[in-house]
Design a protein around this motif. Sequence first.
Motif, PDB file in Angstrom:
ATOM      1  N   VAL A  46      16.997   1.925 -43.491  1.00 55.04           N
ATOM      2  CA  VAL A  46      15.655   2.421 -43.211  1.00 55.04           C
ATOM      3  C   VAL A  46      15.536   2.689 -41.715  1.00 55.04           C
ATOM      4  CG1 VAL A  46      13.175   1.997 -43.353  1.00 55.04           C
ATOM      5  CG2 VAL A  46      14.694   1.104 -45.130  1.00 55.04           C
ATOM      6  N   ALA A  47      15.316   3.936 -41.360  1.00 55.96           N
ATOM      7  CA  ALA A  47      15.126   4.294 -39.953  1.00 55.96           C
ATOM      8  C   ALA A  47      13.780   3.749 -39.479  1.00 55.96           C
ATOM      9  CB  ALA A  47      15.172   5.808 -39.787  1.00 55.96           C
ATOM     10  N   ALA A  48      13.719   3.391 -38.220  1.00 52.24           N
ATOM     11  CA  ALA A  48      12.478   2.852 -37.663  1.00 52.24           C
ATOM     12  C   ALA A  48      11.365   3.896 -37.774  1.00 52.24           C
ATOM     13  CB  ALA A  48      12.688   2.453 -36.206  1.00 52.24           C
ATOM     14  N   ALA A  49      10.169   3.448 -38.138  1.00 51.33           N
ATOM     15  CA  ALA A  49       9.021   4.351 -38.242  1.00 51.33           C
ATOM     16  C   ALA A  49       8.638   4.872 -36.861  1.00 51.33           C
ATOM     17  CB  ALA A  49       7.852   3.632 -38.886  1.00 51.33           C
ATOM     18  N   SER A  50       8.330   6.142 -36.777  1.00 53.13           N
ATOM     19  CA  SER A  50       7.890   6.745 -35.520  1.00 53.13           C
ATOM     20  C   SER A  50       6.471   6.289 -35.204  1.00 53.13           C
ATOM     21  CB  SER A  50       7.931   8.269 -35.640  1.00 53.13           C
ATOM     22  OG  SER A  50       6.917   8.713 -36.533  1.00 53.13           O
ATOM     23  N   PRO A  51       6.007   6.486 -33.979  1.00 51.11           N
ATOM     24  CA  PRO A  51       4.616   6.144 -33.656  1.00 51.11           C
ATOM     25  C   PRO A  51       3.609   6.836 -34.577  1.00 51.11           C
ATOM     26  CG  PRO A  51       5.854   6.495 -31.640  1.00 51.11           C
ATOM     27  CD  PRO A  51       6.763   6.886 -32.762  1.00 51.11           C
ATOM     28  N   ALA A  52       3.859   8.104 -34.895  1.00 43.51           N
ATOM     29  CA  ALA A  52       2.955   8.821 -35.796  1.00 43.51           C
ATOM     30  C   ALA A  52       2.975   8.195 -37.186  1.00 43.51           C
ATOM     31  CB  ALA A  52       3.365  10.297 -35.889  1.00 43.51           C
ATOM     32  N   ALA A  53       4.158   7.768 -37.631  1.00 47.39           N
ATOM     33  CA  ALA A  53       4.279   7.134 -38.945  1.00 47.39           C
ATOM     34  C   ALA A  53       3.557   5.795 -38.980  1.00 47.39           C
ATOM     35  CB  ALA A  53       5.745   6.963 -39.307  1.00 47.39           C
ATOM     36  N   VAL A  54       3.673   5.029 -37.918  1.00 44.50           N
ATOM     37  CA  VAL A  54       2.974   3.742 -37.839  1.00 44.50           C
ATOM     38  C   VAL A  54       1.468   3.958 -37.919  1.00 44.50           C
ATOM     39  CG1 VAL A  54       2.486   1.760 -36.358  1.00 44.50           C
ATOM     40  CG2 VAL A  54       4.835   2.601 -36.573  1.00 44.50           C
ATOM     41  N   THR A  55       0.971   4.950 -37.190  1.00 47.66           N
ATOM     42  CA  THR A  55      -0.463   5.252 -37.189  1.00 47.66           C
ATOM     43  C   THR A  55      -0.950   5.630 -38.586  1.00 47.66           C
ATOM     44  OG1 THR A  55      -0.361   6.003 -34.888  1.00 47.66           O
ATOM     45  CG2 THR A  55      -2.238   6.759 -36.203  1.00 47.66           C
ATOM     46  N   ALA A  56      -0.101   6.336 -39.344  1.00 47.76           N
ATOM     47  CA  ALA A  56      -0.475   6.785 -40.690  1.00 47.76           C
ATOM     48  C   ALA A  56      -0.143   5.758 -41.767  1.00 47.76           C
ATOM     49  CB  ALA A  56       0.217   8.104 -41.002  1.00 47.76           C
ATOM     50  N   ASN A  57       0.220   4.532 -41.345  1.00 50.46           N
ATOM     51  CA  ASN A  57       0.589   3.473 -42.282  1.00 50.46           C
ATOM     52  C   ASN A  57       1.759   3.898 -43.170  1.00 50.46           C
ATOM     53  OD1 ASN A  57       0.487   0.973 -43.623  1.00 50.46           O
ATOM     54  ND2 ASN A  57      -0.997   1.717 -45.137  1.00 50.46           N
ATOM     55  N   CYS A  58       2.783   4.456 -42.514  1.00 46.36           N
ATOM     56  CA  CYS A  58       3.972   4.896 -43.237  1.00 46.36           C
ATOM     57  C   CYS A  58       5.144   3.950 -42.979  1.00 46.36           C
ATOM     58  CB  CYS A  58       4.405   6.299 -42.787  1.00 46.36           C
ATOM     59  SG  CYS A  58       3.186   7.597 -43.037  1.00 46.36           S
ATOM     60  N   THR A  59       6.026   3.887 -43.929  1.00 43.77           N
ATOM     61  CA  THR A  59       7.292   3.188 -43.730  1.00 43.77           C
ATOM     62  C   THR A  59       8.212   4.062 -42.881  1.00 43.77           C
ATOM     63  OG1 THR A  59       8.300   4.199 -45.677  1.00 43.77           O
ATOM     64  CG2 THR A  59       7.076   2.141 -46.004  1.00 43.77           C
ATOM     65  N   GLY A  60       9.363   3.500 -42.504  1.00 40.61           N
ATOM     66  CA  GLY A  60      10.419   4.342 -41.977  1.00 40.61           C
ATOM     67  C   GLY A  60      11.039   5.133 -43.117  1.00 40.61           C
ATOM     68  N   ILE A  61      11.945   6.024 -42.790  1.00 45.58           N
ATOM     69  CA  ILE A  61      12.593   6.843 -43.822  1.00 45.58           C
ATOM     70  C   ILE A  61      13.782   6.075 -44.396  1.00 45.58           C
ATOM     71  CG2 ILE A  61      13.788   9.011 -44.293  1.00 45.58           C
ATOM     72  CD1 ILE A  61      12.218  10.223 -41.948  1.00 45.58           C
ATOM     73  N   ARG A  62      13.779   5.917 -45.703  1.00 41.29           N
ATOM     74  CA  ARG A  62      14.797   5.114 -46.383  1.00 41.29           C
ATOM     75  C   ARG A  62      15.858   6.004 -47.012  1.00 41.29           C
ATOM     76  NH1 ARG A  62      16.258   3.030 -51.386  1.00 41.29           N
ATOM     77  NH2 ARG A  62      16.860   0.828 -51.417  1.00 41.29           N
ATOM     78  N   ASN A  63      17.126   5.567 -46.908  1.00 40.24           N
ATOM     79  CA  ASN A  63      18.232   6.216 -47.612  1.00 40.24           C
ATOM     80  C   ASN A  63      18.291   5.684 -49.040  1.00 40.24           C
ATOM     81  OD1 ASN A  63      18.807   7.261 -45.111  1.00 40.24           O
ATOM     82  ND2 ASN A  63      20.757   6.210 -44.870  1.00 40.24           N
ATOM     83  N   ASP A  64      18.206   6.572 -50.004  1.00 41.26           N
ATOM     84  CA  ASP A  64      18.149   6.164 -51.403  1.00 41.26           C
ATOM     85  C   ASP A  64      19.495   6.333 -52.104  1.00 41.26           C
ATOM     86  OD1 ASP A  64      15.414   5.684 -51.123  1.00 41.26           O
ATOM     87  OD2 ASP A  64      14.912   7.744 -51.673  1.00 41.26           O
ATOM     88  N   GLN A  65      19.623   5.639 -53.201  1.00 42.59           N
ATOM     89  CA  GLN A  65      20.789   5.817 -54.062  1.00 42.59           C
ATOM     90  C   GLN A  65      20.683   7.140 -54.804  1.00 42.59           C
ATOM     91  OE1 GLN A  65      21.510   2.505 -56.670  1.00 42.59           O
ATOM     92  NE2 GLN A  65      22.839   3.678 -58.038  1.00 42.59           N
ATOM     93  N   SER A  66      21.800   7.803 -55.021  1.00 40.58           N
ATOM     94  CA  SER A  66      21.802   9.045 -55.786  1.00 40.58           C
ATOM     95  C   SER A  66      21.825   8.753 -57.284  1.00 40.58           C
ATOM     96  CB  SER A  66      23.024   9.897 -55.411  1.00 40.58           C
ATOM     97  OG  SER A  66      22.882  10.428 -54.125  1.00 40.58           O
TER      98      SER A  66
END
Length: 267
Positions: A65-85
Motif C-alpha cells: 500500500v503506497a502512502a496516502a497523499s495529502p489530498a488523499a488524507v484530506t478526502a479520507n482515502c486510503t493509500g493505493i493498494r496492489n491487489d491480487q489478480s
Amino acid sequence: MGKKSVARNARLEELRREQKRKERRRALLIYGTSGFVALALLAGIIVYSVFDNRSKNKERSVGYVAAASPAAVTANCTGIRNDQSYGNQHVGATDTVEYKDSPPSSGNHESDPLPDAIRFYNPDSGIRVERAVHNLEHGFVVGWYDAKLPTDQVEKLRTVAADAGNRFIAVPWTRNDFAGDQHFVLTGWDRTQRCGTVSADVVKEFVKKWANPPLDGVTWDSPTAAESGAAGGTLNVTEDGPIDPAAAAAGGVVPGAGTMTQAPTAP
C-alpha cells in the motif's frame, strides 16, 4: 674539486633522492586514495542498486500500500493498494461474474468494454460491472460509487468525471455497499484506493499514475493492465443505461436524453 663542492654535490644528490621519495609517496597516496574512492563509489552503486531493486520489488508486490497523499488524507482515502489478480477471461454478455473484491480491480469480464465517450453513469443505469472490468484491463481508471454515497457527492463525481480525461469512467456499484464510510472507490487494473469523499485532486493523482500504465508492469507480482492503451467498446449505452436494441431498430427514443436523445433508424 674542493671538499666544499663534493659535500655540496652530495647534499644536492641527497635532496634529489628525498624529493623523489616524496613524489613517489605522493603518487602512491593519490593513486591509493583514488582507488579507494573508486571502490567506495562502486560499492555505493552496488548497495544502491540492491536496495533500489528491493524497494521496487516491494512496491510491485501484492498487498503493498503506497502512502496516502495529502489530498488523499484530506478526502479520507486510503493509500493505493496492489491487489491480487483474478483472471482476465471473457464471459458472455449475460453472464454474471462473482468478484472476490467489492469492487473488483481485475477478473473475468465481458468481451465488449464500455465506450470511451461516456464519463459518468447514473445511479440507476444498470451498467454491467463485467463491461467496466474490461475497461480496467485496457488501462482505464474506474471510479465506483455505491448507493450510500451522498447525493451531493454523486453530483460532484459527475462534474469531476467530466474533467478527468477520456481514460476515466464513473460507474455505480449496486451489488452491495462498500465497507466502512468509504463509498467511493478508484480502481486501475490490480490497484485500489478507497475514499470517504470525492476529490478531484485524488482522481487526478490516480489517473495520472494508473491510466495507461507501462506494459513492463505485466511482469510484476501485482501486474498492471496487460492491454494498456486499448480503446473502449461499443457505444450501445447512454449515461442512463443500455440502449434497447428493439427501440433502436424501430427508431424510437432511448434512455439518456442528456447524452443521446434519438436512436439511429434502421437502414
